[in-house]
Scaffold this active site. Structure first.
Site: not given
Lengths: 881, 881
Positions: A22, A92, A101, A103, A336, A452, A767, A835, A855
Site C-alpha cells: 500500500k 493503515r 482483510g 490487518m 493495487r 477430513h 520415467s 509420471c 517431459y
C-alpha cells in the site's frame, strides 16, 4: 542512522518490501502526479524491530515519526489535534504481500474533545464533526483497546430506540454528541482509563496496534494458508484524511480497471455518495454501480477513467483502486493489482498482449497455473434440469454422479469393479480413505470446509459436498433422508462440489472447455516451454480428453485398471488361482484379448504420439477378495452346506493368505511379479504388440513404450528387457510388420536412481515415479501418513509441505538429479520424464525443468496447468540468465 | 603366439590363475627340488578358449599338447601306448580356486590292448597290468563316455559270483583280462563304438572331458555356493603315472602337515599299502594312520616328514599333501593349503607367528571371520546328562531350550511375553516366519538341510534341527511323539543344531569360550584395526556377554524389548488406551520405573563405555493384541455374557483398528511417535538420565547416547533434540549431578542420508540402521521378500547376494558414503557407526572401514568376528597402499 519513516514523496513502487504494498503504491501514485492525500510510511523494518525489541517503540523511531508528522502538518497547513482546522489522519497497515482483510485500519485519528470543535468550525457541520469523532473513538477502541464492537453498536441502538428512529442518518448532532459521551464512559469502565485525548499518543498507540496486528490469529492463519513468511512484517501508512461524507458532492468507492470476474475491459466497481470508506464495507447502504457516477459527477468520472487508464498503463496490470471524492475533488487512497477469477486472469493477460501493454512472456507469467486448474473441472450442465434435494458446503470443486454407498469397503469393492459411486457418510475418518479413493465424490452430513472429507477430497481432486445437515444418514438401513425423499444404497445421485448442491439422479455434466483466450495463452506457453507435456491415461476416453487438452503423448498408462474391470476380474482370479500351466494359459489368453482391445483404443487416440505402457504393478492379492470378507463368506457357506463353492472359496482364502504381505508397498509387485510370474508380463507384451501391429497395418502410426516398474537392480531390467524384445519380435514376425518401440523403466526406488548409469545401458527411457520414490525416500507410506500424522507434521511445521503434493527438492529431487546425471552420462539420448502426481504441480514442474527432464506427465485435466507451468519455468530460467 | 601348455618345469606357485592350483603347485614342488613325476599343464586359458570356440580343440592347441607329450616321452624314456615300457599318464583337472571333488580325474591313460602287454612286460606282473587297464577303461568310460559306474561294477560282481569269491583281491590276471573284454563289449553296446585304442585320441578326449567337467552340474553348484566366478576355467594336468599298487614296498596316502581338526603341530594323515589313489577315496580298505608308516617304511617316512617341513616353510601354511610310494620311492602328486576347522585355523595361525613362520598381520589374514563365527555358538555342556529322544539333521548350529509350541502365532505371543519357546512343525513355510523370529530354535519332522526352516534359521543364527523323521507331529492335539515318549505343548525340550539331537527337558548349556590362541589373535587384531567394535544389546546380560567378547560400547540398545516384557505389557497397553492425560501419566510413570532399572543395569555393565539407547521405534499397534485374536475373544465373551471385559476388549479392538496400517514399516513409528506422542519419549529420556545420575553419584562413569530413530527431516531431530536437552537438564538439576551425554540419530532412510549435512548440525553421532536403509533403498520389505521372492532372485542370479546379509555397496553403500561426506563436512568430529545386522558381516565391515566409519555394532556373539574382520579390512587397505 537507518531511516525507518518515509514521506510518500520519497517512495516508489519498487520499495514494496520496505514500505509495504500500500505504501509503495501510494508513493508511486504521488510520483506520477496523481491526487493522493499527503502522508508518510513507517517501514516494515520498524515493525520487525518492534518485535525484536520486545514490542516496544524506541525513542529514535518516535522522534522520526513526529518529525514526519511535523512535515505533514506543514504541508497541509493543519495541526494534529488543533482547535482550529485540525489535521486528521488515517492509520493503515500495508504488508509487502497483499493480505486483504487481515490487518486493521483506523480513520479520523487526531480528533479529541477540542479538535472536534475545530473540525466543526472548519466544515460548519457539527453533525459531521461528531459523527467523525464517534467513528474514530469506536474504531480506535476496537482496534487498539480491544473493546467489543457490539458494545458500541448497543449504545447507538439505545439512542435510536430512545428517539424511536430506524437509521443512523436520522440521528442529529446532539445525538452523536451523546453517543460520544456514552462511548467515553464505556471506555473508562472497560479500561479504567480515559479515552486518550493526546493526538500524538493516539497516533503511537495506533501504530503499535498495527504492528501487533501482524501477529493476530487471523493474520497468522492467512499467512500459513498462503505460505507468506512470518518475518516480513507490516508497514504503517499515516495519511491525512479526506472525507467522502461531506455532502452530496462527496463520496467514496472502489473501482477495478477491468471486470475482475470476466476480464472484460470496462470500468467496474461501485460507490456511495456522502459516505466514508467503512460504510461501503459495512453494507448498510447498497452502493451504486460505478457507471452511475458518470451522470452524478461527470468530471470526477472522466478523471477517474483517465486515472484508471494511466494506472493500467503504468502498472501494466489490472488495478483495484480505492478513491474518495471530497467536495467534488477526487483523491486516490490505494491502488493495487486486482484479484481476479481464473477466467479473468487469462482474458486480461491475453487482451493486454493484444493491446500492446505487456509481452507474451509477461502474459504467461501473469496467470497462476494453480488458479487455472479451476477452469478444468467438470461441472453440471447449466442447461440441465436438476432436482436439488439438499445443499451443503462446496468443499471441493467439480461435479460427479454415482450410486450411493455408505461403507468405504463397499465403495472400494464397487469401484474396483468399475462402478461409479458416491460415498455418503456422516463424516469421514482416516479409515475411510480407501473408500474416498474409489468413489467419484463424497457427501457428508457433518463437518466444515476443513473437515477430513473436505481436505482429503481436495487433495485428491475429487468433488465433495460437506456439512450437508439437511440430510440424515442412516447406516443401519443404508439410506439417507433429504426432507421427505429417501435415497437408498444403489440409488444414483449427483453432487456439485462447486455449489454444494446434492441432486437426485444422474445430471448431464459438461467437461470443461477452454476459452479462446486460454487456448491462445497456452499456444504462447507452448512456444516458450522446453518440457514436453504428456498425460497419465488408462483408457481411450482419458486419452481423448488428454489429447484435446494438448497432451503430447501418454506418459503413464497403468494396466492394472484393465485387470480390475468387472467382466475381467474372474479371469484374473482364475489366472492367480491356476494350478496347472494349462489353466493359467487359458485364463491369460482371455485377459490378453481384453488387453489388446484396450491398447488398440489408446494407440488409436494417440496416433503419432508416444504411449508409455507400464506392465502390471500392484501385488496379485489386490485382485483377490479381502481375507475378512472371505472368512465371512465361508462361514455362511458352511451353514448353508454348499460344499462345492465352499471348497473353492477355501482355496481362494488359502491363496489370499499365502499372498498376504506385511508391507505390500515393498512386496511382491512391479517387475518382481514379472520375474516370478513371467507369463503375465509376456501376455501383456503380446497384447501391446498385437494391438500395435494391427493398427500399423491400417497405416496408423503407433509408438509404444514398454515400461518396467519398480526396478531396483539392473538384472531385472536386463532379463525383462530381453523378454520384451524377444516377444515383440515374435509378434511382429507373426504379423509381418515392424513397429517402432522403446523399452524403459520407472525410477521409483532410491536404488534405481543410484544405479541409473547401469540402467541406462538397457533402458531407452526413464520415467520418475515420484509417488513411490517419495514414499521410499522418506520411508513414509502415503496411505498411512496422510491419514494419521502428516497433517500434524505440517501443522507443527516439521514439514512445510506435504511431500506427496509438492516435490521434495532436496531428498527426492536430489535422487532425481543424480539419476539424470548418471543416466545421461551413459546414454545422452535417453528420454527422461516424470509420471508421479508431481508432474501436474507447478512448483514440481519447475524443478523438473531445472534438472533437465524431457517431459512431465499428469492427469488429463491438468495438462493445461502443466503446459503453463512448464512455460513459466522456462521463462524464469531465462530471467535468471 | 600365445602359449597354452606349460611343462611343470616352466611353472611356479605364482602362476595359479593360468595353471590352476594343482598345476602351479606341482611346478613349484618341482622347482624346489621335490620328487614330482614329470608332466605338463594345459592352461585355464585353453579351457576358456575351448568354450569360446564352441567346445572344440583347435589344431594349434593339439600341436602344442603333442609337442609337450613328446618332450615328456623323451624325459621319461617311455612312449605313450608303446608295446614296450609304455608311458602312462594321469589326466587331472586343476582350477585356480580349489574345488575338491568337483572335477574328474583319469589315471593310467595310454593303456590299450598293446601297451597293456608292454606294462606287463615292464613290471612282470600280468595281474597288475590288466587291473590297471580295466581301471583305466572304467574311469575313462565313466568320465569321458558317460557310462554308468554301476554297469562296470556289475561286470566285476558277475565275475566274482562266477568264481564265488568276495574281494577284488581274490581275482587273478585271467579274471581281469575277462573283465577288460566284457568292459569293451559294454562300451561297444553303449556307444556303438569301440573303446579308443589310439592313446593320443584317449588323451585328447580326456582333456576335453576335463574341460567340459568345468560346466558339470556339481561344479556349477559348487561355484555358486562358494561364489567362484564361472569364467575362470580349469587347467588340465598331464602327468606320468607312478604306481602305489606295485607291491608292499608301494603305497599311496594323504598327509596334513598339522592336525586340521585341532591345529596341533603333528604329521596327520593316512595311507594304504599296495594301492592306487582311488582305493583310498573308495573306502573299501581302511587306511592306516600315517604314524604307522614310520615302522613300515622308515626312510620314506623320514623323507615325508622332511618334505612336510620344507613345504610348510616354503608355503608358510599348513599343507595337504598327496603322495605315492612306488617300490620304496616317494613321489609327491599334490600339495595345497589344507582345509581346517575354525579352531585349527586360529591355532595354526597363532602358532606359526610364534614359530616365526608368518607375521601377526599374516596370521590375522589367515583366519576367516565367517569361520570363527562357528566358535561362538552356545552349545550343550558335554558333561551334562541329556536324554536324547530323537535325532534329525544338524541344520543350523548352536543349542537352545524352550517350551514346545506348534503354532507360529502362539510362538510369537509367548516370545513377546519373554518366554523361551521351541517351534515344532512338520515343516515351515514363509507364513511361519514370525514364529521362527520369536522362537529360540526350530525343530521340524520333515525337510532337509536346504528346507525353508533350515535356510531361515541359519539366516537368523538360530539353532535348527530339521527332517527329524523319528518324531511325529500332531497339530490337533498339540503334541509330538518320539518313540513312546509324548511331548505336549508347554513341555520343555532342548535341541542341538550342531548335532541334530533333540533332548527332553532343559539341558545345561555353555556359552562359547574363547581359546587362548583366539584371544591372542584378537588382541593382535585389535592392534591393527581402526574401526571400533560395539555390540547391540538390550539387557544387562547381553551387555555382559558383549563386554566379555571385547565390545567397546553398546551401539544399539533397543528399548522396545523392555516394553514387551510380560509384566510390563499391561502398563504399555494402558498407556496406549489412556483417554485422559492423568491415566496416561500413571501408566507412563510405572513404565518409567521399569526402564530406569533396565538402563541402570546396562550402564553398570558398560561402565566407562558409551551406550547408545534408541528411543521407542516400533508402531504402537505392536504392543496391542492382534485384530483376529481380539475378534475371536470378543465372540467368546459375548457368548459368556461377560459384559465388562467385553466392553474393554471392544475398546481395545477399536484402538487396534484405528492404529492399523497398510505398511507399518513406513508408518507411524520411530521419531514420528516421538513427535505425535511426546510424553512417551520424555518418559524414556527421564528414565535414561535418572539411571545415569544415580550411577554417577556412586562414582560409576556412564556415557549415555540418546538416539532418535527414523529421522527423515531435520526438524524432527531439532524438536526432539531440544526436548532431550531440556529433559536431561531438568533431571540432572533435580539429581544435582551432571552426566556427559550425546544426542544423535539413526540414518535408516534414504532421505536422512541425503540431508546428513543438515542433520549434523543437531546430531553428535550418526548410526546407520542398514536393515531399514536396505528396505527403503530397495523398496523391499525384508519379511515379505526373504519369505517370498528373494531366494528366487538369488537362484536366478538377479541378485548375487541377499542384500540384508551382505551390504549393497552401490545403492545402500552409496547413500552411506554420501551421508558420511555430508555429515563430516559440517561436523568433522561427528561419531559415525553402523548398527544394522551388516555390522557383524565381514564383507560389510570392510566397506564400513573403507568409507571411514568410527565403529561397527553387532550382536554380542559376533563381536570377535567383527574385531577380526575390522583388522583384516585395515590390513587390506594397507596392502593396497
Amino acid at each position: 542512522m537507518k531511516k525507518f519513516v518515509y514521506n510518500f514523496k520519497e517512495g516508489s513502487a519498487e520499495m514494496r518490501n520496505l514500505l509495504g504494498g500500500k505504501g509503495a503504491n501510494l508513493a508511486e501514485m504521488m510520483r506520477i502526479g496523481l491526487p493522493v492525500p499527503p502522508g508518510f510510511t513507517v517501514t516494515t523494518e520498524a515493525c520487525s524491530r518492534y518485535f525484536k525489541e520486545g514490542e516496544k517503540i524506541s525513542q529514535d523511531l518516535l522522534d522520526e515519526i513526529f518529525e514526519h508528522l511535523n512535515e505533514l502538518e506543514n504541508a497541509t497547513g493543519k495541526k494534529l489535534g488543533a482547535k482550529k482546522n485540525p489535521l486528521l489522519v488515517s492509520v493503515r497497515s500495508g504488508a509487502p504481500v497483499s493480505m486483504p482483510g487481515m490487518m486493521d485500519t483506523i480513520l479520523n485519528l487526531g480528533l479529541n474533545d477540542e479538535s472536534v470543535e475545530g473540525l466543526y468550525e472548519a466544515t460548519g457541520d457539527r453533525r459531521f464533526a461528531f459523527d467523525c469523532y464517534r467513528r474514530f473513538i469506536q474504531m480506535f477502541s476496537e482496534v487498539v483497546l480491544g473493546i467489543e464492537h457490539a458494545k458500541f453498536e448497543g449504545i447507538i441502538e439505545s439512542i435510536k430506540k430512545k428517539k424511536d428512529v430506524e437509521f443512523d442518518t436520522e440521528l442529529d448532532d446532539k445525538d452523536w454528541e451523546e453517543v460520544v459521551k456514552l462511548y467515553k464512559e464505556l471506555i473508562l469502565k472497560e479500561t479504567k482509563e480515559q479515552f486518550p485525548q493526546d493526538p500524538k499518543k493516539q497516533l503511537i498507540m495506533a501504530v503499535e496496534a498495527v504492528f501487533r496486528s501482524w501477529n493476530n490469529q487471523r493474520a497468522i492463519i492467512y499467512r500459513k494458508i498462503n505460505k507468506i513468511p512470518d518475518d516480513l512484517g507490516t508497514a504503517v501508512n499515516i495519511q491525512s484524511m479526506v472525507f467522502g461524507n461531506m455532502g452530496n458532492d462527496s463520496g467514496t468507492g472502489v473501482a477495478f480497471t477491468r471486470n475482475p470476474s470476466t476480464g472484460e475491459k470496462q470500468l467496474y466497481g461501485e460507490f456511495l455518495l456522502n459516505a466514508q470508506g467503512e460504510d461501503v464495507v459495512a453494507g448498510i447502504r447498497t452502493p451504486k454501480n460505478i457507471e452511475e457516477l458518470k451522470d452524478l459527477m461527470p468530471d470526477v468520472f472522466k478523471q477517474l477513467v483517465d486515472v484508471c487508464n494511466l494506472l493500467e498503463k503504468h502498472y501494466k496490470d489490472m488495478q483495484d483502486i480505492e478513491f474518495t471524492v471530497e467536495k467534488g475533488r477526487l483523491y486516490l487512497l490505494q491502488t493495487r493489482s486486482g484479484k481476479r477469477t481464473a477466467q479473468a486472469a487469462v482474458k486480461i493477460a491475453v487482451d493486454m498482449v493484444k493491446e500492446g501493454l505487456i509481452t507474451k512472456e509477461e502474459a504467461i507469467m501473469r496467470v497462476s497455473p494453480e488458479q487455472v486448474a479451476s477452469l478444468l473441472h467438470r461441472r453440471i450442465d447449466p442447461e440441465a434440469k436438476a432436482e436439488i434435494i439438499a445443499k451443503g458446503l462446496p468443499a471441493s470443486p467439480g461435479a460427479a454422479w454415482g450410486q450411493v454407498v455408505f461403507h468405504p469397503d463397499e465403495a472400494e469393492r464397487m469401484g474396483q469393479q468399475g462402478l461409479k459411486v458416491i460415498l455418503v457418510r456422516v463424516e469421514t475418518t482416516p479409515d475411510d480413505i480407501h473408500g474416498i479413493v474409489a468413489a467419484q465424490g463424497v457427501l457428508t452430513s457433518r463437518g466444515g470446509m476443513t473437515s477430513h472429507a473436505a481436505v482429503v477430497a481436495r487433495g485428491m481432486g475429487k468433488p465433495c459436498v460437506c456439512g450437508c445437515d439437511s440430510i440424515s444418514v442412516d447406516y443401519s438401513n443404508e439410506e439417507f433422508k433429504a426432507g421427505s425423499i429417501i435415497v437408498k444404497k444403489g440409488d444414483i445421485i449427483s453432487i456439485d462440489g462447486s455449489t454444494g448442491n446434492v441432486i437426485l439422479g444422474k445430471v448431464k455434466m459438461i467437461d470443461p472447455v477452454l476459452s479462446e483466450e486460454f487456448k491462445e495463452l497456452l499456444k504462447w506457453a507452448d512456444e516458450k516451454r522446453r518440457l514436453s507435456v504428456r498425460a497419465n491415461a488408462d483408457t481411450p476416453k482419458d486419452a481423448e480428453i488428454a489429447r484435446s487438452f494438448g497432451a503430447e503423448g501418454i506418459g503413464l498408462c497403468r494396466t492394472e485398471h484393465m485387470f480390475m474391470a468387472q467382466e475381467r476380474l474372474p479371469y484374473v482370479q482364475e489366472m492367480i488361482m491356476a494350478e496347472t500351466g494349462e489353466e493359467r494359459e487359458k485364463a491369460l489368453s482371455k485377459i490378453q484379448s481384453f488387453q489388446e482391445e484396450d491398447f488398440e483404443g489408446i494407440f488409436k487416440e494417440m496416433e503419432g504420439l508416444p504411449v508409455t505402457i507400464r506392465l502390471l504393478d500392484p501385488p496379485l492379492h489386490e485382485f483377490l477378495p479381502k481375507e475378512e470378507e472371505l472368512i465371512v463368506e465361508i462361514n455362511e457357506l458352511k451353514q448353508k452346506g454348499e460344499k462345492e463353492l465352499l471348497k473353492k472359496k477355501q482355496e481362494i482364502l488359502k491363496r489370499v493368505k499365502a499372498l498376504k504381505e506385511f508391507n505390500p508397498m515393498l512386496g511382491l509387485r512391479g517387475c518382481r511379479l514379472g520375474i516370478i510370474y513371467p507369463e503375465i508380463y509376456e501376455m501383456q507384451v503380446k497384447a501391446i504388440f498385437k494391438a500395435a501391429c494391427r493398427l500399423a497395418k491400417k497405416g496408423i502410426s503407433v509408438y509404444p513404450e514398454v515400461e518396467i516398474p519398480l526396478v531396483s537392480n539392473v538384472n531385472e531390467l536386463k532379463v525383462l528387457g530381453e523378454m520384451i524384445q524377444k516377444t515383440a519380435k515374435e509378434v511382429m514376425d507373426e504379423e509381418g510388420i515392424k513397429v517402432d518401440y522403446k523399452i524403459g523403466t520407472m525410477l521409483e526406488l532410491p536404488r534405481a536412481c543410484l544405479i541409473a548409469d547401469k540402467l541406462a545401458e538397457y533402458a531407452e527411457f526413464f520415467s520418475f515415479g515420484t509417488n513411490d520414490l517419495t514414499q521410499t525416500t522418506y520411508g513414509l507410506s502415503r496411505d498411512d501418513a496422510e491419514a494419521k500424522f502428516l497433517p500434524h507434521y505440517i501443522n507443527q511445521k516439521i514439514l512445510s509441505e506435504d511431500p506427496f503434493i509438492v516435490l521434495d527438492r532436496v531428498g527426492v529431487g536430489g535422487l532425481m538429479r543424480t539419476a539424470v546425471d548418471l543416466g545421461r552420462r551413459v546414454n545422452k539420448n535417453i528420454v527422461i520424464g516424470i509420471c508421479g502426481e508431481h508432474g501436474g504441480e507447478p512448483n514440481s514442474i519447475e524443478f523438473c525443468h531445472e534438472i533437465g527432464l524431457d517431459y512431465v506427465s499428469c492427469s488429463p485435466f491438468r495438462v493445461p496447468v502443466a503446459r503453463l507451468a512448464a512455460a513459466q519455468a522456462a521463462l524464469k530460467e531465462n530471467m535468471k540468465k
